[in-house]
Design an enzyme around this catalytic site. Structure first.
Site, mmCIF file in Angstrom:
data_model
loop_
_atom_site.group_PDB
_atom_site.id
_atom_site.type_symbol
_atom_site.label_atom_id
_atom_site.label_comp_id
_atom_site.label_asym_id
_atom_site.label_seq_id
_atom_site.Cartn_x
_atom_site.Cartn_y
_atom_site.Cartn_z
ATOM 1 N N GLU A 79 10.636 6.014 17.162
ATOM 2 C CA GLU A 79 10.789 5.535 15.792
ATOM 3 C C GLU A 79 12.165 5.938 15.245
ATOM 4 O O GLU A 79 12.903 5.120 14.706
ATOM 5 C CB GLU A 79 9.675 6.147 14.935
ATOM 6 C CG GLU A 79 9.742 5.783 13.471
ATOM 7 C CD GLU A 79 8.718 6.556 12.652
ATOM 8 O OE1 GLU A 79 8.497 6.165 11.489
ATOM 9 O OE2 GLU A 79 8.154 7.559 13.147
ATOM 10 N N HIS A 80 12.502 7.218 15.362
ATOM 11 C CA HIS A 80 13.804 7.738 14.946
ATOM 12 C C HIS A 80 14.514 8.291 16.178
ATOM 13 O O HIS A 80 13.932 9.078 16.928
ATOM 14 C CB HIS A 80 13.664 8.881 13.939
ATOM 15 C CG HIS A 80 12.825 8.550 12.751
ATOM 16 N ND1 HIS A 80 11.471 8.847 12.685
ATOM 17 C CD2 HIS A 80 13.136 7.964 11.573
ATOM 18 C CE1 HIS A 80 10.996 8.455 11.517
ATOM 19 N NE2 HIS A 80 11.974 7.910 10.823
ATOM 20 N N GLN B 27 10.217 15.953 11.014
ATOM 21 C CA GLN B 27 9.176 15.007 11.422
ATOM 22 C C GLN B 27 7.839 15.696 11.629
ATOM 23 O O GLN B 27 6.787 15.159 11.300
ATOM 24 C CB GLN B 27 9.580 14.283 12.707
ATOM 25 C CG GLN B 27 10.663 13.259 12.515
ATOM 26 C CD GLN B 27 10.303 12.268 11.431
ATOM 27 O OE1 GLN B 27 9.361 11.503 11.570
ATOM 28 N NE2 GLN B 27 11.048 12.285 10.334
ATOM 29 N N GLN C 297 -10.822 -0.046 1.138
ATOM 30 C CA GLN C 297 -11.252 -0.928 0.050
ATOM 31 C C GLN C 297 -10.059 -1.597 -0.641
ATOM 32 O O GLN C 297 -10.153 -2.747 -1.095
ATOM 33 C CB GLN C 297 -12.111 -0.166 -0.966
ATOM 34 C CG GLN C 297 -11.440 0.988 -1.669
ATOM 35 C CD GLN C 297 -11.612 2.308 -0.936
ATOM 36 O OE1 GLN C 297 -11.785 2.340 0.273
ATOM 37 N NE2 GLN C 297 -11.540 3.403 -1.676
ATOM 38 N N ASP D 6 15.294 8.514 5.509
ATOM 39 C CA ASP D 6 14.003 8.494 4.820
ATOM 40 C C ASP D 6 14.151 8.203 3.333
ATOM 41 O O ASP D 6 13.285 7.563 2.741
ATOM 42 C CB ASP D 6 13.301 9.842 4.983
ATOM 43 C CG ASP D 6 12.409 9.891 6.211
ATOM 44 O OD1 ASP D 6 12.254 8.857 6.871
ATOM 45 O OD2 ASP D 6 11.871 10.976 6.508
ATOM 46 N N SER E 114 4.302 9.653 12.969
ATOM 47 C CA SER E 114 5.759 9.621 13.025
ATOM 48 C C SER E 114 6.290 10.304 14.288
ATOM 49 O O SER E 114 5.603 11.120 14.915
ATOM 50 C CB SER E 114 6.328 10.298 11.781
ATOM 51 O OG SER E 114 7.708 10.066 11.670
ATOM 52 N N HIS F 92 5.237 15.933 8.787
ATOM 53 C CA HIS F 92 4.557 14.733 8.310
ATOM 54 C C HIS F 92 3.060 14.773 8.602
ATOM 55 O O HIS F 92 2.235 14.417 7.765
ATOM 56 C CB HIS F 92 5.132 13.485 8.995
ATOM 57 C CG HIS F 92 6.237 12.835 8.240
ATOM 58 N ND1 HIS F 92 6.092 12.346 6.971
ATOM 59 C CD2 HIS F 92 7.529 12.585 8.582
ATOM 60 C CE1 HIS F 92 7.232 11.826 6.555
ATOM 61 N NE2 HIS F 92 8.116 11.961 7.518
ATOM 62 N N GLU G 12 1.208 -36.590 28.465
ATOM 63 C CA GLU G 12 0.245 -35.568 28.064
ATOM 64 C C GLU G 12 -1.095 -36.172 27.654
ATOM 65 O O GLU G 12 -1.969 -35.472 27.166
ATOM 66 C CB GLU G 12 0.819 -34.748 26.899
ATOM 67 C CG GLU G 12 2.066 -33.956 27.286
ATOM 68 C CD GLU G 12 2.581 -33.073 26.162
ATOM 69 O OE1 GLU G 12 2.123 -33.243 25.004
ATOM 70 O OE2 GLU G 12 3.422 -32.199 26.435
ATOM 71 N N HIS H 152 0.032 -40.383 19.658
ATOM 72 C CA HIS H 152 1.394 -39.890 19.443
ATOM 73 C C HIS H 152 2.405 -40.969 19.832
ATOM 74 O O HIS H 152 3.380 -41.221 19.105
ATOM 75 C CB HIS H 152 1.647 -38.628 20.278
ATOM 76 C CG HIS H 152 1.123 -37.367 19.671
ATOM 77 N ND1 HIS H 152 -0.207 -37.141 19.491
ATOM 78 C CD2 HIS H 152 1.772 -36.262 19.217
ATOM 79 C CE1 HIS H 152 -0.378 -35.934 18.945
ATOM 80 N NE2 HIS H 152 0.821 -35.375 18.773
ATOM 81 N N TYR I 134 0.849 -1.193 0.000
ATOM 82 C CA TYR I 134 0.000 0.000 0.000
ATOM 83 C C TYR I 134 0.884 1.242 0.000
ATOM 84 O O TYR I 134 1.770 1.386 0.850
ATOM 85 C CB TYR I 134 -0.925 0.031 1.219
ATOM 86 C CG TYR I 134 -1.944 1.137 1.126
ATOM 87 C CD1 TYR I 134 -3.197 0.899 0.572
ATOM 88 C CD2 TYR I 134 -1.653 2.426 1.536
ATOM 89 C CE1 TYR I 134 -4.132 1.917 0.447
ATOM 90 C CE2 TYR I 134 -2.569 3.451 1.412
ATOM 91 C CZ TYR I 134 -3.808 3.197 0.863
ATOM 92 O OH TYR I 134 -4.723 4.208 0.729
#
Length: 426
Positions: A323-324, A254, A186, A357, A232, A257, A411, A416, A124
């Site tokens: 994150e960074h 940042q 969708q 980036d 971010s 964003h 068990e 088995h 995506y």
């Protein structure tokens, strides 16, 4: 920006809280869209694209002619930059490749792990507020290095029914196999369940808005996903000698964003903290194209923490798990072992976050919202599967079958036990 004198007893979750909980109305809308795509396939995709993206499509797949037209419209200078960035990303991720391995712990016994790529992956790529050809490179190249045979990209079209040319150019350079001009929940539903035109995938990767993230969460289990990405964030640790102009610029990189992006500055120097805040708001008012977004991010989610020393700075950073993480300190490599939780670590004054980036090679799809405490950047390892290999010859199994049978019966699993015993009944 809010200035805080750090105290180890602080409730950071409360201080740094962003309202990232999914509202019931959003989840219900996403579930309705998923249901529609599962029921009506392509017709639902065309309906939602018209209703939500205000674009009436005649076909879903981007044709080779459209890709070439877009490619030809992008400047040669930008194409060269994209090619070079793609090469850097490919070189880095090739070092993550894993291969099938076996070993023989004793004669007659072979154990190991068989490595195979995921067969079909959906990517995506967002549209909307900004377009990100860099995301195309970062999310597609690791998959292709891993050996994914069918890489499918979805991205929302503009009102004219076309996809941003730079996105298509990046996809062509990377080697994406199929491209469809659909976005939103969708698109995620189509990748997960398939339609008449789009075959379902095994895994979905890539960032998106709250509807995309919610849809990924809802289809997880039917397919795998990379992560649920939040807004971010960057955390900068700076000593008294750090350059306030650099720090302010990196915080703003940042902040632009998203209104909910979180820029955090941590320093041992109150004087530097004041300088950075002053530089941030001066730079906002200079020539930023997204100044309103950056200002809201800074006003609502920008923080400056004053700490007593660098040890306390790293302690705070590890609690936040950014994150960074930028280290604007002397000899940052000497402090690397102090970092336990971070998506990506940028070392020194000349390693700004945008380098990661776009260009350096390590992946920019990173864990957000504290998830760096238990997860990693997107990589080749996200596009492979590992199957265990076991091989015992007759004598090797004979030496241990009674132990296996005893363990199984402990068990309550008689079948088995008998599965190994029957091989030695005579």
């Amino acid at each position: 920006m809010k200035t805080i004198i750090y105290d180890q007893t602080m409730d950071l979750d409360k201080i740094l809280k962003r309202n990232e909980d999914v509202r019931d109305d959003i989840r219900n809308a996403v579930l309705e869209i998923i249901k529609g795509v599962k029921t009506d396939g392509d017709a639902a995709l065309l309906y939602y694209t018209k209703a939500l993206d205000h674009c009436e499509l005649t076909h879903l797949q981007v044709t080779e002619e459209e890709i070439q037209e877009a490619f030809d419209s992008v400047s040669e200078s930008l194409l060269e930059i994209i090619r070079e960035a793609a090469g850097n990303i490919r070189s880095f991720h090739e070092k993550q490749l894993e291969t099938t391995w076996t070993y023989e712990p004793k004669p007659g016994v072979v154990l190991g792990q068989h490595i195979t790529p995921i067969e079909r992956v959906g990517l995506y790529v967002p549209g909307g507020k900004a377009t990100y050809p860099s995301t195309v490179l970062m999310d597609s190249i690791p998959a292709l290095v891993a050996g994914v045979q069918s890489l499918v990209m979805v991205t929302p079209p503009g009102k004219d029914g076309k996809v941003n040319p730079a996105i298509l150019a990046a996809a062509k350079i990377a080697g994406v196999h199929e491209i469809y001009k659909i976005g939103g929940a969708q698109a995620i539903a189509a990748l997960a369940y398939g339609t008449e035109t789009i075959k379902p995938v095994n895994k979905i990767v890539g960032p998106g808005n709250i509807y995309v993230a919610t849809a990924k969460k809802e289809v997880f289990g039917k397919v795998d996903i990379d992560m649920i990405a939040g807004p971010s964030e960057v955390l900068i640790i700076a000593d008294k000698n750090a350059n306030p102009v650099y720090a302010a610029a990196d915080l703003l990189s940042q902040a632009e964003h998203d209104e909910m992006a979180m820029p955090i500055f941590v320093t041992t120097s109150e004087d530097l903290a004041k300088q950075v805040i002053e530089k941030v708001y001066r730079q906002i008012n200079e020539d930023l194209g997204r100044k309103e977004i950056a200002k809201k991010s800074m006003d609502d989610f920008g923080f400056v923490f004053i700490v007593k020393d660098l040890d306390e700075a790293f302690e705070l950073s590890n609690k936040i798990a950014p994150e960074h993480l930028e280290l604007l300190i002397e000899n940052p490599m000497d402090s690397l072992e102090k970092v336990r939780n971070a998506g990506a670590i940028f070392m020194g004054a000349y390693t700004p976050e945008p380098l990661g980036d776009y260009f350096a090679g390590p992946n920019h799809t990173l864990p957000t919202s504290g998830t760096a405490k238990f997860s990693s950047p997107l990589g080749v390892y996200d596009f492979i599967k590992k199957s265990s290999i076991l091989s015992y010859d007759q004598n090797s199994l004979k030496n241990v079958y009674e132990k296996i049978a005893a363990f199984a019966r402990s068990e309550g699993l008689d079948a088995h036990a008998k599965a190994v015993e029957r091989r030695f009944e005579n």
